[in-house]
Design a protein around this motif. Structure first.
Motif, mmCIF file in Angstrom:
data_model
loop_
_atom_site.group_PDB
_atom_site.id
_atom_site.type_symbol
_atom_site.label_atom_id
_atom_site.label_comp_id
_atom_site.label_asym_id
_atom_site.label_seq_id
_atom_site.Cartn_x
_atom_site.Cartn_y
_atom_site.Cartn_z
ATOM 1 N N ARG A 45 -12.745 0.815 -94.701
ATOM 2 C CA ARG A 45 -12.575 2.280 -94.713
ATOM 3 C C ARG A 45 -13.811 2.985 -94.164
ATOM 4 N N GLN A 46 -14.971 2.369 -94.350
ATOM 5 C CA GLN A 46 -16.176 2.962 -93.748
ATOM 6 C C GLN A 46 -16.165 2.748 -92.239
ATOM 7 N N VAL A 47 -15.686 1.577 -91.811
ATOM 8 C CA VAL A 47 -15.686 1.305 -90.367
ATOM 9 C C VAL A 47 -14.757 2.274 -89.646
ATOM 10 N N TYR A 48 -13.598 2.571 -90.247
ATOM 11 C CA TYR A 48 -12.720 3.521 -89.534
ATOM 12 C C TYR A 48 -12.915 4.963 -89.989
ATOM 13 N N GLY A 49 -14.010 5.192 -90.675
ATOM 14 C CA GLY A 49 -14.472 6.563 -90.867
ATOM 15 C C GLY A 49 -13.811 7.332 -91.987
ATOM 16 N N GLU A 50 -13.074 6.631 -92.868
ATOM 17 C CA GLU A 50 -12.430 7.343 -93.966
ATOM 18 C C GLU A 50 -13.393 7.563 -95.127
ATOM 19 N N LEU A 51 -14.364 6.672 -95.266
ATOM 20 C CA LEU A 51 -15.410 6.811 -96.289
ATOM 21 C C LEU A 51 -16.754 6.859 -95.582
ATOM 22 N N VAL A 75 -4.567 -0.526 -89.570
ATOM 23 C CA VAL A 75 -3.520 -0.718 -90.579
ATOM 24 C C VAL A 75 -4.221 -0.816 -91.928
ATOM 25 N N PRO A 76 -4.212 0.274 -92.707
ATOM 26 C CA PRO A 76 -4.857 0.226 -94.021
ATOM 27 C C PRO A 76 -4.082 -0.688 -94.963
ATOM 28 N N GLN A 77 -4.753 -1.060 -96.069
ATOM 29 C CA GLN A 77 -4.116 -2.012 -96.987
ATOM 30 C C GLN A 77 -2.887 -1.401 -97.661
ATOM 31 N N GLU A 78 -3.027 -0.155 -98.098
ATOM 32 C CA GLU A 78 -1.938 0.387 -98.909
ATOM 33 C C GLU A 78 -1.378 1.663 -98.304
ATOM 34 N N VAL A 79 -0.596 1.490 -97.287
ATOM 35 C CA VAL A 79 0.044 2.643 -96.657
ATOM 36 C C VAL A 79 1.479 2.235 -96.376
ATOM 37 N N ARG A 80 2.386 3.190 -96.540
ATOM 38 C CA ARG A 80 3.787 2.928 -96.203
ATOM 39 C C ARG A 80 4.161 3.802 -95.013
ATOM 40 N N PRO A 81 5.051 3.318 -94.167
ATOM 41 C CA PRO A 81 5.495 4.198 -93.089
ATOM 42 C C PRO A 81 6.282 5.381 -93.652
#
Ligand SMILES: Nc1ncnc2c1ncn2[C@@H]1O[C@H](COP(=O)(O)OP(=O)(O)OP(=O)(O)O)[C@@H](O)[C@H]1O
Ligand SMILES: [Mg+2]
Length: 267
Positions: A45-51, A75-81
């Protein structure tokens, strides 16, 4: 390249990532392994800038993650389309959001859905594994330079998993840099150019053969008649085999052996 330097992250005073450094070059697959709660998702999440990081720096082709969003497919761990869309519509909308021209967006979306063998029906009617494939297609749709995939194959059946592996190998061959987390050691063994074993901090890293030699793990000689196993130093193997009066098999230590050795009782 993605460059992570001496990154620290805490939640409520608890250190989750401690002084983590690594790089992902274009044309390679870097895989993070580690126990539940080991800090993999926090790091991604830090690498893709969310944290944001508490300390240290992360750059993507010299830019901050926030400025480099277009070059990363995630593709985050916990996401649904999103429900209410057909599979190809979902991927199409993600393409348009990411700036792919509309005429090209449709053909890309349909092409990816076909390639990942997803039926083009309503998202809510798809199985869990197919929903994950929608997310993977959505991450790929603008042909980003880097892919960040947090447990992308969890819940995929063996055939789908293998299809995704083939796609990732192909993307790597086309020069993409891929950062991946997984709990499947055989997946890391198949895909990873370099492996990082993470439990808060990086405990061991390198190419798999380097990990073996860093740990100087012994070879395993198995008596095929009785199943008995012997652990033998590399240089002792020829002598040991010359003394064997049984059918044997010699094995190098697997990534699972390495993982267990490094994580000990924590993993
Ligand atoms: N937003 C948050 N607030 C507080 N603690 C958090 C938060 N996010 C994560 N943590 C904690 O950080 C630690 C690392 O979690 P993280 O999700 O990064 O691990 P992980 O290696 O991805 O685990 P898994 O393999 O189960 O996905 C855990 O102890 C978790 O509870
Ligand atoms: Mg995680």
């Amino acid at each position: 390249m993605i460059r992570v330097e001496n990154v620290w992250k805490s939640f409520k005073g608890k250190v989750v990532n401690e002084d983590v450094s690594f790089e992902v070059y274009e044309g390679e697959i870097v895989t993070f392994l580690g126990p539940n709660g080991g800090g993999k998702t926090t790091l991604m999440r830090q690498v893709y800038g969310e944290l944001s990081s508490d300390r240290g720096t992360i750059s993507v082709d010299g830019l901050t993650p926030q400025d480099a969003l277009e070059s990363m497919g995630v593709v985050p761990q916990e996401v649904r389309p999103m429900d209410g869309l057909r599979a190809s519509e979902h991927v199409y909308i993600m393409a348009v959001i990411k700036g792919v021209p509309r005429d090209r967006a449709w053909s890309r979306a349909r092409g990816l859905i076909r390639k990942l063998s997803v039926e083009d029906k309503s998202v809510e009617e798809l199985s869990g594994g197919n929903k994950r494939k929608i997310l993977i297609a959505s991450a790929l749709v603008n042909d980003p330079r880097y892919l960040i995939l947090d447990e992308p194959t969890t819940g995929l059946d063996p055939k789908s998993r293998r299809e995704l592996w083939d796609i990732l190998v192909e993307l790597k061959g086309r020069g993409k840099g891929i950062l991946l987390t997984t709990h499947y050691l055989e997946e890391a063994e198949y895909l990873a150019d370099r492996v990082y074993l993470l439990n808060r901090r990086v405990l061991l890293s390198g190419r798999i053969w380097e990990l073996r030699s860093k740990l100087s793990l012994k070879y395993e000689v198995v008596n095929l008649m009785t199943g008995e196993r012997f652990h033998v130093e590399r240089k002792e193997v020829p002598h040991f085999l010359s003394q064997c009066d049984f059918e044997y098999e010699v094995r190098t230590r697997s990534l699972e052996d390495i993982y267990r050795e490094v994580m000990g009782s924590d993993g």
